[in-house]
Design a protein around this motif. Sequence first.
Motif, PDB file in Angstrom:
ATOM      1  N   UNK A 248     -36.422  14.175  25.630  1.00  0.00           N
ATOM      2  CA  UNK A 248     -37.742  13.571  25.441  1.00  0.00           C
ATOM      3  C   UNK A 248     -37.965  12.484  26.490  1.00  0.00           C
ATOM      4  N   UNK A 249     -39.114  12.531  27.163  1.00  0.00           N
ATOM      5  CA  UNK A 249     -39.448  11.518  28.168  1.00  0.00           C
ATOM      6  C   UNK A 249     -40.911  11.119  28.021  1.00  0.00           C
ATOM      7  N   UNK A 250     -41.245   9.979  28.624  1.00  0.00           N
ATOM      8  CA  UNK A 250     -42.635   9.566  28.718  1.00  0.00           C
ATOM      9  C   UNK A 250     -43.238  10.028  30.031  1.00  0.00           C
ATOM     10  N   UNK A 251     -44.434   9.545  30.318  1.00  0.00           N
ATOM     11  CA  UNK A 251     -45.122   9.959  31.547  1.00  0.00           C
ATOM     12  C   UNK A 251     -44.339   9.599  32.804  1.00  0.00           C
ATOM     13  N   UNK A 252     -43.559   8.529  32.742  1.00  0.00           N
ATOM     14  CA  UNK A 252     -42.771   8.106  33.907  1.00  0.00           C
ATOM     15  C   UNK A 252     -41.482   8.896  34.042  1.00  0.00           C
ATOM     16  N   UNK A 253     -41.229   9.807  33.094  1.00  0.00           N
ATOM     17  CA  UNK A 253     -40.002  10.601  33.022  1.00  0.00           C
ATOM     18  C   UNK A 253     -38.777   9.768  32.626  1.00  0.00           C
ATOM     19  N   UNK A 254     -39.006   8.549  32.103  1.00  0.00           N
ATOM     20  CA  UNK A 254     -37.899   7.777  31.548  1.00  0.00           C
ATOM     21  C   UNK A 254     -37.632   8.266  30.131  1.00  0.00           C
ATOM     22  N   UNK A 255     -36.358   8.399  29.797  1.00  0.00           N
ATOM     23  CA  UNK A 255     -35.965   8.831  28.463  1.00  0.00           C
ATOM     24  C   UNK A 255     -36.043   7.656  27.489  1.00  0.00           C
ATOM     25  N   UNK A 256     -35.566   7.877  26.275  1.00  0.00           N
ATOM     26  CA  UNK A 256     -35.531   6.799  25.286  1.00  0.00           C
ATOM     27  C   UNK A 256     -34.496   5.734  25.620  1.00  0.00           C
ATOM     28  N   UNK A 257     -33.602   6.024  26.570  1.00  0.00           N
ATOM     29  CA  UNK A 257     -32.590   5.069  27.005  1.00  0.00           C
ATOM     30  C   UNK A 257     -33.071   4.411  28.303  1.00  0.00           C
ATOM     31  N   UNK A 258     -33.297   3.109  28.314  1.00  0.00           N
ATOM     32  CA  UNK A 258     -33.789   2.458  29.530  1.00  0.00           C
ATOM     33  C   UNK A 258     -32.891   2.740  30.733  1.00  0.00           C
ATOM     34  N   UNK A 259     -33.524   3.117  31.843  1.00  0.00           N
ATOM     35  CA  UNK A 259     -32.779   3.379  33.070  1.00  0.00           C
ATOM     36  C   UNK A 259     -32.309   4.807  33.233  1.00  0.00           C
ATOM     37  N   UNK A 260     -32.470   5.627  32.187  1.00  0.00           N
ATOM     38  CA  UNK A 260     -32.096   7.038  32.266  1.00  0.00           C
ATOM     39  C   UNK A 260     -33.371   7.871  32.299  1.00  0.00           C
ATOM     40  N   UNK A 261     -33.523   8.655  33.345  1.00  0.00           N
ATOM     41  CA  UNK A 261     -34.697   9.491  33.536  1.00  0.00           C
ATOM     42  C   UNK A 261     -34.270  10.963  33.480  1.00  0.00           C
ATOM     43  N   UNK A 262     -35.243  11.837  33.250  1.00  0.00           N
ATOM     44  CA  UNK A 262     -34.946  13.269  33.210  1.00  0.00           C
ATOM     45  C   UNK A 262     -36.132  14.035  33.771  1.00  0.00           C
ATOM     46  N   UNK A 263     -35.850  15.173  34.424  1.00  0.00           N
ATOM     47  CA  UNK A 263     -36.931  15.945  35.028  1.00  0.00           C
ATOM     48  C   UNK A 263     -36.545  17.410  35.131  1.00  0.00           C
ATOM     49  N   UNK A 264     -37.522  18.238  35.433  1.00  0.00           N
ATOM     50  CA  UNK A 264     -37.285  19.666  35.562  1.00  0.00           C
ATOM     51  C   UNK A 264     -37.190  20.346  34.211  1.00  0.00           C
ATOM     52  N   UNK A 265     -36.532  21.502  34.182  1.00  0.00           N
ATOM     53  CA  UNK A 265     -36.478  22.312  32.966  1.00  0.00           C
ATOM     54  C   UNK A 265     -35.890  21.567  31.775  1.00  0.00           C
ATOM     55  N   UNK A 266     -34.994  20.613  32.035  1.00  0.00           N
ATOM     56  CA  UNK A 266     -34.340  19.908  30.924  1.00  0.00           C
ATOM     57  C   UNK A 266     -35.295  18.937  30.231  1.00  0.00           C
ATOM     58  N   UNK A 267     -36.467  18.671  30.855  1.00  0.00           N
ATOM     59  CA  UNK A 267     -37.361  17.647  30.324  1.00  0.00           C
ATOM     60  C   UNK A 267     -38.804  18.105  30.200  1.00  0.00           C
ATOM     61  N   UNK A 268     -39.101  19.355  30.574  1.00  0.00           N
ATOM     62  CA  UNK A 268     -40.483  19.806  30.464  1.00  0.00           C
ATOM     63  C   UNK A 268     -40.513  21.317  30.249  1.00  0.00           C
ATOM     64  N   UNK A 269     -41.612  21.787  29.712  1.00  0.00           N
ATOM     65  CA  UNK A 269     -41.857  23.215  29.546  1.00  0.00           C
ATOM     66  C   UNK A 269     -43.350  23.435  29.793  1.00  0.00           C
ATOM     67  N   UNK A 270     -43.723  24.617  30.284  1.00  0.00           N
ATOM     68  CA  UNK A 270     -42.894  25.769  30.627  1.00  0.00           C
ATOM     69  C   UNK A 270     -42.107  25.549  31.905  1.00  0.00           C
ATOM     70  N   UNK A 271     -41.395  26.607  32.334  1.00  0.00           N
ATOM     71  CA  UNK A 271     -40.440  26.476  33.428  1.00  0.00           C
ATOM     72  C   UNK A 271     -40.787  27.399  34.592  1.00  0.00           C
ATOM     73  N   UNK A 272     -40.698  26.861  35.797  1.00  0.00           N
ATOM     74  CA  UNK A 272     -40.783  27.657  37.029  1.00  0.00           C
ATOM     75  C   UNK A 272     -40.274  26.784  38.158  1.00  0.00           C
ATOM     76  N   UNK A 273     -40.005  27.397  39.309  1.00  0.00           N
ATOM     77  CA  UNK A 273     -39.546  26.620  40.468  1.00  0.00           C
ATOM     78  C   UNK A 273     -40.616  25.613  40.879  1.00  0.00           C
TER      79      UNK A 273
END
Length: 296
Positions: A248-273
């Motif tokens: 789970x991330x916000x618009x900035x792609x920061x997770x619920x843990x400050x300083x940890x971000x996530x992007x790509x398939x692990x953080x959004x759907x649907x999926x493509x290159x």
Amino acid sequence: MKHDVIVIGGSYAGMAAALQLLRARRSVLVVDAGRRRNRAATHSHGFLGYDGADPAEIVRTARAQLDAYATLRWHDGEAVVASGEKDAFAVALADGSVHHARRLLLAMGVSDTLPDIPGLQDRWGRSVFHCPYCHGYELQRGAIGVIATGPMSIHQAQMLPEWGRVTFFLDGRLELDAAAADDLANRGVRVESATIASIEGHADVVLADGRRLAFAGLFTAPRNAPSSPIAEQLGCALAETPFGTQVATGDSRESSVPGVYACGDVARAPHSVSLAVGDGAWAGAQVHRSLILPAI
């Protein structure tokens, strides 16, 4: 050495994020386990500038471009443990080394859980797909089979008549209500209730009653989950989606843990290159902003 950012995952999203950070002259360590999700595919479609290219060639080109930046360090291996807090994270690798960073960016992608049908996994990415925009055109309006995994499969069966003649295999995994059945019938979708015994040949569906139906390609909706437990180790909140579990991330792609971000398939759907690259570029820029404008 303490890096500005450690990127865990060196596929499309991870490299796109790293590029933004490297161009900001930040020190970046990319840790890549080498399990690119589309590694079984021989061609990638729908990515502007690379339509029809070998995915491995896209990755080689991107990696060569990243290597031109002096502040990049790249490690071929697996991140096994991550801990710490904002400005003081530690990542232990499978080789025993430990690396430190002010920020973490999780781009390790997802694992796909496919229906347990003999022969299906062997054809994943070659004649069995999940994304019609990535693979539908090449089927040349031929016969297409959709194998149900759950409610998301109805959406696939509704869309795929754009690309060919569709047979929807319920395979004992899904029951259609009257509205869904009527909608599919109106789209010309044939519904098959017999159980699937195996997938053979190029994309032949062998049914338990002995029938064998040949297709130009098959589609199914796998369940997704992060390909590494690191997000959970760090305490990042996870979100359930129609596709499975993601960080789970916000618009900035920061997770619920400050300083940890996530992007790509692990953080959004649907999926493509294409979507992974765009999401990675955005995440990389947001991580950089957090380094220079900490209050934002």
